[in-house]
Design a protein around this motif. Structure first.
Motif, PDB file in Angstrom:
ATOM      1  N   LEU A 101       0.845  -1.369  -0.073  1.00 13.79           N
ATOM      2  CA  LEU A 101      -0.044   0.158   0.050  1.00 13.79           C
ATOM      3  C   LEU A 101       1.054   1.314   0.022  1.00 13.79           C
ATOM      4  CD1 LEU A 101      -2.919  -0.944   2.475  1.00 13.79           C
ATOM      5  CD2 LEU A 101      -2.989  -0.496  -0.068  1.00 13.79           C
ATOM      6  N   THR A 102       1.797   1.324   0.813  1.00 16.00           N
ATOM      7  CA  THR A 102       2.870   2.438   0.834  1.00 16.00           C
ATOM      8  C   THR A 102       3.438   2.707  -0.516  1.00 16.00           C
ATOM      9  OG1 THR A 102       3.153   1.465   3.153  1.00 16.00           O
ATOM     10  CG2 THR A 102       4.478   3.278   2.138  1.00 16.00           C
ATOM     11  N   LEU A 103       3.725   1.688  -1.090  1.00 16.49           N
ATOM     12  CA  LEU A 103       4.392   1.746  -2.338  1.00 16.49           C
ATOM     13  C   LEU A 103       3.666   2.180  -3.483  1.00 16.49           C
ATOM     14  CD1 LEU A 103       6.721  -1.466  -2.698  1.00 16.49           C
ATOM     15  CD2 LEU A 103       7.582   1.101  -2.812  1.00 16.49           C
ATOM     16  N   LYS A 104       2.288   1.988  -3.359  1.00 16.68           N
ATOM     17  CA  LYS A 104       1.344   2.454  -4.415  1.00 16.68           C
ATOM     18  C   LYS A 104       0.944   3.750  -4.152  1.00 16.68           C
ATOM     19  CE  LYS A 104      -3.251   1.166  -4.786  1.00 16.68           C
ATOM     20  NZ  LYS A 104      -4.290   0.378  -4.718  1.00 16.68           N
ATOM     21  N   THR A 105       1.133   4.563  -2.736  1.00 18.04           N
ATOM     22  CA  THR A 105       0.784   5.875  -2.481  1.00 18.04           C
ATOM     23  C   THR A 105       1.800   6.666  -3.188  1.00 18.04           C
ATOM     24  OG1 THR A 105       2.077   5.808  -0.673  1.00 18.04           O
ATOM     25  CG2 THR A 105      -0.312   5.478  -0.453  1.00 18.04           C
ATOM     26  N   VAL A 106       3.067   6.284  -3.557  1.00 18.39           N
ATOM     27  CA  VAL A 106       4.274   6.962  -4.304  1.00 18.39           C
ATOM     28  C   VAL A 106       4.188   6.478  -5.589  1.00 18.39           C
ATOM     29  CG1 VAL A 106       5.183   7.976  -2.109  1.00 18.39           C
ATOM     30  CG2 VAL A 106       6.058   5.631  -2.839  1.00 18.39           C
ATOM     31  N   LYS A 107       3.495   5.480  -6.147  1.00 19.53           N
ATOM     32  CA  LYS A 107       3.693   4.795  -7.369  1.00 19.53           C
ATOM     33  C   LYS A 107       4.861   4.255  -7.793  1.00 19.53           C
ATOM     34  CE  LYS A 107       0.358   8.104  -9.267  1.00 19.53           C
ATOM     35  NZ  LYS A 107      -0.030   9.082  -8.447  1.00 19.53           N
ATOM     36  N   GLY A 108       5.437   3.826  -6.693  1.00 18.35           N
ATOM     37  CA  GLY A 108       6.639   2.951  -6.823  1.00 18.35           C
ATOM     38  C   GLY A 108       7.841   3.677  -6.572  1.00 18.35           C
ATOM     39  N   ASP A 109       7.832   4.907  -6.522  1.00 22.80           N
ATOM     40  CA  ASP A 109       9.064   5.743  -6.269  1.00 22.80           C
ATOM     41  C   ASP A 109       9.547   5.966  -5.037  1.00 22.80           C
ATOM     42  OD1 ASP A 109      11.115   7.448  -6.639  1.00 22.80           O
ATOM     43  OD2 ASP A 109       9.838   9.262  -7.102  1.00 22.80           O
ATOM     44  N   ILE A 110      10.401   5.023  -4.386  1.00 22.46           N
ATOM     45  CA  ILE A 110      10.659   4.779  -2.914  1.00 22.46           C
ATOM     46  C   ILE A 110      11.461   6.167  -2.547  1.00 22.46           C
ATOM     47  CG2 ILE A 110      10.649   2.503  -3.184  1.00 22.46           C
ATOM     48  CD1 ILE A 110      13.749   2.350  -2.923  1.00 22.46           C
ATOM     49  N   ARG A 111      12.014   7.090  -3.528  1.00 23.31           N
ATOM     50  CA  ARG A 111      12.543   8.085  -2.773  1.00 23.31           C
ATOM     51  C   ARG A 111      11.849   9.115  -2.314  1.00 23.31           C
ATOM     52  NH1 ARG A 111      15.300  10.044  -8.388  1.00 23.31           N
ATOM     53  NH2 ARG A 111      13.201   9.501  -9.016  1.00 23.31           N
ATOM     54  N   ARG A 112      10.386   9.104  -2.741  1.00 23.59           N
ATOM     55  CA  ARG A 112       9.555   9.953  -1.876  1.00 23.59           C
ATOM     56  C   ARG A 112       8.998   9.396  -0.612  1.00 23.59           C
ATOM     57  NH1 ARG A 112       5.164  10.356  -6.316  1.00 23.59           N
ATOM     58  NH2 ARG A 112       4.040  11.361  -4.603  1.00 23.59           N
ATOM     59  N   ALA A 117       3.504   8.002   2.655  1.00 21.38           N
ATOM     60  CA  ALA A 117       4.877   8.436   2.432  1.00 21.38           C
ATOM     61  C   ALA A 117       5.477   9.208   3.633  1.00 21.38           C
ATOM     62  CB  ALA A 117       4.973   9.415   1.129  1.00 21.38           C
ATOM     63  N   GLU A 118       4.800  10.096   4.209  1.00 21.15           N
ATOM     64  CA  GLU A 118       4.863  10.865   5.320  1.00 21.15           C
ATOM     65  C   GLU A 118       5.484  10.305   6.830  1.00 21.15           C
ATOM     66  OE1 GLU A 118       2.135  11.773   3.922  1.00 21.15           O
ATOM     67  OE2 GLU A 118       3.258  12.369   2.181  1.00 21.15           O
ATOM     68  N   PHE A 119       4.518   9.191   6.797  1.00 17.63           N
ATOM     69  CA  PHE A 119       4.873   8.288   8.149  1.00 17.63           C
ATOM     70  C   PHE A 119       6.289   8.054   8.431  1.00 17.63           C
ATOM     71  CE2 PHE A 119       4.377   4.370  10.775  1.00 17.63           C
ATOM     72  CZ  PHE A 119       4.082   4.880  11.636  1.00 17.63           C
ATOM     73  N   ARG A 120       6.789   8.128   9.582  1.00 18.01           N
ATOM     74  CA  ARG A 120       8.057   7.874   9.891  1.00 18.01           C
ATOM     75  C   ARG A 120       8.428   6.645  10.597  1.00 18.01           C
ATOM     76  NH1 ARG A 120      10.918  12.471  12.943  1.00 18.01           N
ATOM     77  NH2 ARG A 120      10.681  14.290  11.538  1.00 18.01           N
ATOM     78  N   ALA A 121       8.149   5.540   9.551  1.00 13.48           N
ATOM     79  CA  ALA A 121       8.264   4.235   9.713  1.00 13.48           C
ATOM     80  C   ALA A 121       9.578   4.006  10.374  1.00 13.48           C
ATOM     81  CB  ALA A 121       7.822   3.460   8.604  1.00 13.48           C
ATOM     82  N   ARG A 122      10.517   4.305   9.941  1.00 10.46           N
ATOM     83  CA  ARG A 122      11.767   3.936  10.618  1.00 10.46           C
ATOM     84  C   ARG A 122      12.055   4.140  12.059  1.00 10.46           C
ATOM     85  NH1 ARG A 122      15.988   6.805   9.426  1.00 10.46           N
ATOM     86  NH2 ARG A 122      16.218   7.439  11.588  1.00 10.46           N
ATOM     87  N   ASN A 123      11.607   5.438  12.387  1.00 10.22           N
ATOM     88  CA  ASN A 123      11.634   5.936  13.874  1.00 10.22           C
ATOM     89  C   ASN A 123      10.927   4.896  14.652  1.00 10.22           C
ATOM     90  OD1 ASN A 123      12.440   7.893  11.985  1.00 10.22           O
ATOM     91  ND2 ASN A 123      12.577   9.121  13.454  1.00 10.22           N
ATOM     92  N   VAL A 161      10.792  -1.594   3.456  1.00  4.70           N
ATOM     93  CA  VAL A 161      10.676  -2.639   4.698  1.00  4.70           C
ATOM     94  C   VAL A 161      10.437  -2.083   5.995  1.00  4.70           C
ATOM     95  CG1 VAL A 161      13.311  -2.273   5.217  1.00  4.70           C
ATOM     96  CG2 VAL A 161      12.255  -4.393   5.466  1.00  4.70           C
ATOM     97  N   TYR A 162      10.596  -1.023   6.210  1.00  4.25           N
ATOM     98  CA  TYR A 162      10.217  -0.244   7.752  1.00  4.25           C
ATOM     99  C   TYR A 162       8.857  -0.230   7.704  1.00  4.25           C
ATOM    100  CZ  TYR A 162      14.952   0.470   8.808  1.00  4.25           C
ATOM    101  OH  TYR A 162      16.350   0.269   9.155  1.00  4.25           O
ATOM    102  N   TYR A 163       7.994   0.210   6.683  1.00  3.37           N
ATOM    103  CA  TYR A 163       6.591   0.140   6.734  1.00  3.37           C
ATOM    104  C   TYR A 163       5.907  -1.061   6.956  1.00  3.37           C
ATOM    105  CZ  TYR A 163       7.006   4.944   5.025  1.00  3.37           C
ATOM    106  OH  TYR A 163       7.364   6.019   4.840  1.00  3.37           O
TER     107      TYR A 163
END
Lengths: 490, 442, 267
Positions: free
Chosen positions: A24-35, A185-191, A41-43
């Motif tokens: 789902l997370t990847l879908k919100t940025v259309k696969g552009d993980i830089r955004r 995309a904004e969610f600070r998953a790693r933290n 993996v953290y999500y």
């Protein structure tokens, strides 16, 4: 739902959570993980954690609370006049525990149905045979009070556990859906993941400590129970160790302590001179190749399991001693009636402790700065004068620490004395006689059929606690001395 | 000449110096003596183990042709398995004696021994061996089958030199006539001494049949113990060490933890056994004598060892590595898991192996949680059975054998020690190799 | 015949002046040569200093003079060192007796972790120099007085020497070396671990010791060498570059390398 059902559900949910939220997370940025704020993996991990951990925590907390609550409830159900001196509450409770455990087994096996246990009274009598055939043995015949208490315990446990299991799965599902809203995309998953990981690491550290601590407490608790049944004055100041199955055991630690200290003393008498001289030779005299061979060889002695030493004492060294000192023996003296004795156990234990003393002393002698040796040689001292008059005095605190550590080892050693020391509890001075030790008595009181309510069993906990206190004290003292010593030269 | 030019010439070795040098030599001798005694003890121990243990790997076997007589085993003759099951192992003894007699006739050996003494040559496990064979397929009744049986422990002891004709003069278990017969059977090859795989892989036997006892089941028990120890203590120990070494702030609490851990490592192992008994068995009602309880107890023992060695190897990773990762913008957690932990892994593994080796050789706590006094005869079939059904462990099995008075069991105890030591040696060698191979000097 | 050899040796010396005479001394640590062909004559009742950049072999050479290098397994010494005409590397010589005669003071003060008294009494005790307690007391007091530290420690002879200040510790070490009444005192950078005040005290002491002992001092500081010594030897890369009167070495060296070192271009 059974517990392993919960386990599999959680596994599947965890798996789903990881991949769904990642997707789902990847879908919100259309696969552009830089955004993304964090790597995908953290999500996934964040969702996984949220799905699994609350449910697991619920399972654990619930289980503990349930067992305490049910115990209280069941205690209230037992009529007061049923409790007598012969059958105190804790005895009845353990009977109830065993019976309800047995009922559970019968239900699991399908011999009985759960509804029957909970509702139909008359069917259940004659249950002893069924239990026995299932391998559950009860000490006495079942009284109606115990049976009804057990049945209600069984019913409450069955209800509680199944509620708990369903609830756990529910919590897990909720956690799963809750976590999905963080797939942005904004969610600070790693933290978040790192915070949870840190919490887990901290939990592991506390767990490692608190299990140990809690367990020590449990031993204190059992020892206190013993002192409630048996006068502490007899335990610490009596003169006889004579447990008997009927009432009136004399359970004093002093004769055992005597045996323990005597055997440890013999062990130190063997290991300290040999270990210390070996350490001196290895660190001051031996050439590099000799040191490289002799040191690890000696240390093998420390790596051999104590059962090997015990067997050696029992079947080789003891009989050898007896061949010399025993009846009709080689020397014609009759000093030894059994191959188990203070010397048998002490000398073999000394063998085991040699590398212990030598490697600790070796470390300590090596910590003495070279400048002191130079100073002594520079004045024209020989090597042995330097060792005896400069190095050993300088290293003395450390060496005393090492000896204390070895003593603590000797006092707590079990297998060698169990097999080599014998079982006679008295204040004897002849080193060729059998004596017994604290550890040996702990083993003999705690093997075989146990009654956790008799002072004869519980005394083992008091003995264990004393042993623990002595060794811990020696150890703390030794570590303190060694640390002080090291600081001196740092 | 020296007097002519110097009163205090260095070539004048004074008496005092001579004495001092003699003292020096004596002191050095004491050192050599001490080391030699230490090494001698190691040598004595090693020789004892080898001399007394190796014979356990060999066992005397007797090969017999057995007639599975219908008249004894299936009197009704209808091959009904339930009827045949009713014939106890006792009913199989006559068949054995018959087979024995036939073998003697075939080799033209005559003996004065009675039936019972003849049967006594063969192990008490032989009847059940035939019975199991028959029950597997009832149609085997009536056939003549060649069996290889164990020979009774006393006879085996004679062949291994443990007993002589004189030493059994008053024994009710063996007699000189039996030994005579065995000598003859050895000559014709009916009886032979062979390597005994059953000792390594087999199950323990009751104290009447030392010849049938093996350490295999206890080995599996030890395996499950180690499994529990590994699964619990490695993650827990590593996680705790990472927290303490990398994240925890230095304060009173961490100081207490520090002291507790270093002292826990020196608590006598038997105390852990008492704790296991009180907490896991008395309080938590986990099943007695099982590897899961043993494993939990040994985990508590191993945890401090693993934590100490893990912290040491984490500490040995230089701060520059951490700085480098942090400087690239990695989080502290990433630094630890991506860089520090992999670099410390060999050290952690070495510590774990050493801790496990200690746990494998430990016996005292196992005595208390009931892993002795129990004849481990059944090989567990599933993992949960392996964890939850009563079993023994190698050191506990050795202790158990040592307690049984029969010298045949003492021999097996020493044999068991050889196997245990082989495991320990392998583990320690692995640790040494790991250390040598991956040790880094920064 | 032996007398003859002895006389031969003696004839090579300047009689009555040389205390130690080293000829073609080479020192190897395993395969590495640390000293190359060093020959030097050290005078009686004078201070001789060895200077040179670190790693030049000056300390190694000093340690050859009382065979302290024996304690290092991999160290090998060739050549000849004569002390009053006797070869100290002769197998018949006991290094223990040699070191009683050739005392040594080290770079870092290294008092034993014992009382002040026991530190000083250690040497006399092991060498059996005192028969009675009062003899020993006398030796201790004399040594402490000679080391100019008696007044500072006379009230605390039984307190541990490790509790004294660095300068005091170093003077205790000097007193300890004096107590065995050696002929020669070797000092291996005795002031390098001390502060300037303590250094001044020790230097003053060295000047006084000159009257009774032959002092050889290794130093890092050229000023110190200039201040305390009569003769100076300059070592560089394991060889003795120049040896002569201190004044000449510092004002008018023969060798360009010495000049470079003195003026600070190498070192």
């Amino acid at each position: 739902m059974a517990l392993n059902g919960v386990f599999y559900s959680l596994m599947i949910l965890a798996f789903l959570a990881f991949f769904v939220s990642r997707f789902l997370t990847l879908k919100t940025v259309k696969g552009d993980i830089r955004r993304l704020h964090s790597r995908p993996v953290y999500y996934g991990l964040n969702s996984l954690f949220l799905t699994v951990f609350p449910a697991v925590i619920l399972l654990i907390v619930w289980s503990f609370a349930q067992s305490i609550l049910i115990d209280e409830k069941v205690k209230q159900q037992i009529p007061e006049n049923f409790i007598t001196e012969d059958a105190p509450l804790n005895l009845i409770m353990s009977e109830v525990d065993r019976l309800s455990e047995g009922l559970k087994q019968l239900v699991d096996q399908g011999t009985l149905s759960a509804t029957k246990v909970e509702n139909e009274d008359s069917e259940l009598f004659g249950i002893e045979d069924k239990l026995e055939s299932a391998g559950v043995f009860l000490s006495s015949s079942i009284s109606p009070e115990v049976l009804s208490a057990s049945r209600s315990k069984f019913a409450m446990e069955a209800f509680g556990s199944s509620t708990r299991n369903w609830l756990a799965v529910l919590v897990s599902v909720l956690g799963f859906f809750w976590s999905l809203k963080n797939s942005t995309a904004e969610f600070r998953a790693r933290n978040h993941v790192e915070r949870i990981t840190l919490f887990l690491l901290g939990t592991a550290a506390t767990l490692a400590i608190f299990t140990s601590l809690g367990i020590v407490l449990s031993m204190i608790f059992e020892a206190l129970r013993f002192f409630g049944m048996h006068p502490w004055t007899d335990f610490f100041f009596g003169s006889t160790w004579a447990p008997s199955f009927s009432a009136g055991s004399e359970l004093s630690i002093l004769p055992l302590l005597w045996g323990t200290l005597y055997i440890s003393f013999v062990a130190l008498l063997v290991s300290v001179p040999i270990g210390l001289y070996s350490a001196i030779y290895l660190s001051e005299y031996a050439s590099k190749p000799i040191r490289a061979i002799a040191k690890p060889l000696l240390e093998i002695l420390a790596g051999i399991p104590t059962i090997v030493y015990g067997l050696f004492a029992l079947t080789t060294f003891g009989p050898l001693l007896r061949y010399f000192f025993g009846d009709g023996g080689f020397l014609g003296v009759e000093w030894m009636s059994d191959s188990r004795s203070v010397i048998t156990a002490g000398v073999v234990m000394g063998m085991m402790l040699i590398p212990f003393v030598s490697s600790l002393s070796d470390d300590i002698i090596n910590a003495v700065p070279q400048s002191l040796r130079d100073g002594s040689y520079g004045l024209g001292a020989t090597q042995s004068e330097t060792v005896r008059k400069v190095i050993l005095p300088a290293a003395l605190p450390g060496i005393i620490g090492a000896i204390l550590l070895a003593a603590s080892r000797a006092i707590g050693e079990t297998m060698i004395v169990v097999l080599g020391a014998g079982a006679v509890a008295k204040f004897a001075g002849n080193p060729l006689e059998a004596l017994t030790t604290i550890t040996t008595r702990i083993v003999s009181q705690l093997t075989g059929d146990l009654e956790f309510d008799s002072p004869e069993t519980l005394v083992a906990f008091a003995l264990g606690l004393t042993l623990f206190t002595i060794t811990l004290g020696l150890n703390v003292l030794a570590l303190y001395i060694v640390r002080k010593y090291r600081e001196q030269y740092e | 000449m020296t007097e002519t030019f110097h009163t205090n010439s260095l070539f004048n070795i004074s008496d005092k110096t001579k004495n001092r040098n003699a003292a020096e030599r004596r002191f050095r001798m004491y050192g050599i003596l001490a080391i030699s005694i230490g090494l001698l003890m190691l040598l004595v121990l090693a020789t004892t183990i080898i001399l007394r243990g190796t014979s356990a790997f060999q066992q005397t076997f007797i090969t017999l042709e057995v007639d599975l007589l219908e008249s004894k085993l299936d009197k009704k003759g209808n091959r009904n398995i339930d009827d045949i099951k009713k014939v106890s192992t006792f009913g199989y003894s006559p068949i054995l004696v018959n087979a024995m007699k036939q073998a003697l006739e075939k080799h033209e050996i005559s003996t004065s021994l009675k039936k019972k003494a003849l049967g006594g040559i063969i192990s008490k496990s032989a009847p059940s061996q035939i019975r199991d064979f028959v029950l597997e397929d009832v149609n085997r009744i009536g056939q003549t089958v060649v069996f290889k049986f164990l020979v009774n422990g006393w006879i085996d002891g004679y062949i291994k030199g443990r007993y002589s004709r004189e030493s059994v003069a008053n024994s009710k278990f063996a007699s000189a006539e039996q030994f005579d017969l065995i000598d003859q059977l050895l000559e014709v090859g009916v009886v032979e001494k062979k390597f005994n795989f059953d000792f390594i892989f087999g199950a323990d036997a009751s104290d009447q049949r030392p010849e049938a006892a093996g350490i295999g089941v206890a080995m599996v028990g030890s395996f499950y113990l180690m499994l529990v120890v590994l699964v619990l203590s490695l993650p827990l120990g590593v996680a705790a060490s990472i927290y303490l070494e990398e994240f925890a702030k230095q304060n009173v609490f961490t100081d207490i933890i520090e002291v507790t851990i270093s002292n826990l490592a020196a608590v006598p192992s038997i105390v852990f056994g008492i704790l296991g008994l009180a907490v896991f068995i008395n309080y938590m009602h986990l099943p007695q004598s099982t590897p899961i309880v043993g494993g939990l107890v040994l985990t508590l023992m191993t945890l401090p060892t693993i934590i100490i060695s893990t912290r040491a190897s984490l500490k040995s990773v230089p701060p520059s590595i951490r700085d480098a990762a942090l400087g690239l913008g990695a989080s502290k957690m990433q630094t630890v898991f991506h860089h520090v932990l992999p670099l410390a892994a060999p050290g952690i593994l070495t510590g774990t192996i050493i801790g496990m080796a200690q746990a494998l050789g430990e016996s005292a706590p196992l005595l208390l949680i009931g892993m002795i006094g129990y004849v481990a005869t059944n090989m567990p079939n599933t993992i949960s059975e392996g964890l939850l059904s009563p079993n023994s462990a190698m050191p506990a099995q050795i202790y158990e054998w040592a307690k049984r008075a029969d010298p045949a069991f003492i021999e097996r105890a020493w044999g068991g020690i050889i196997i245990l030591l082989i495991f320990l040696l392998t583990m320690n060698t692995m640790a040494v190799i790991l250390r040598r191979r991956f040790e880094r000097r920064w | 015949m032996k007398d003859q050899t002895y006389l031969d040796r003696e004839s090579n010396l300047t009689p009555g002046i040389s205390k130690i005479s080293a000829k073609n001394v080479n020192v190897y640590y395993d395969d590495v040569q640390a000293l190359k062909d060093v020959s030097v004559e050290i005078e009686k009742n004078a201070v001789t200093s060895f200077i040179g950049p670190s790693g030049c072999g000056k300390s190694t050479f000093l340690r050859c003079l009382n065979r302290m290098n024996d304690t290092i397994d991999i160290c090998k010494v060739t050549g000849q060192i004569l002390l009053e005409g006797e070869d100290i590397y002769d197998p018949k010589i006991d290094p223990v007796q040699l070191r009683a005669k050739v005392g040594m003071v080290f770079q870092k003060p290294n008092p034993f972790p014992k009382s002040v008294y026991d530190n000083i009494a250690y040497g006399p005790k092991i060498h059996g120099l005192a028969n009675t307690k009062s003899d020993l007391d006398e030796i201790v007091e004399k040594s402490l007085r000679r080391a100019a530290i008696w007044d500072e420690v006379k009230d605390r002879l039984s307190s541990p020497a490790t509790g004294l200040s660095g300068g005091q510790q170093q003077r205790i070490c000097i007193a300890r070396a004096i107590a065995t009444s050696p002929d020669i005192l070797l000092m291996d950078e005795p002031c390098s671990a001390l502060d300037p005040i303590a250094t001044a005290q020790v230097e003053e002491l060295i000047d006084e010791l000159r009257e009774n002992f032959c002092v050889v001092i290794v130093t890092h500081s050229m000023q110190q060498a200039a201040r305390v010594s009569k003769k100076t030897a300059f070592f560089h890369l394991g060889s003795l570059v120049e040896f002569g009167d201190t004044e000449k070495i510092f004002t008018n060296p023969n060798d360009p390398r010495t000049e470079s070192y003195i003026t600070g271009r190498i070192g």
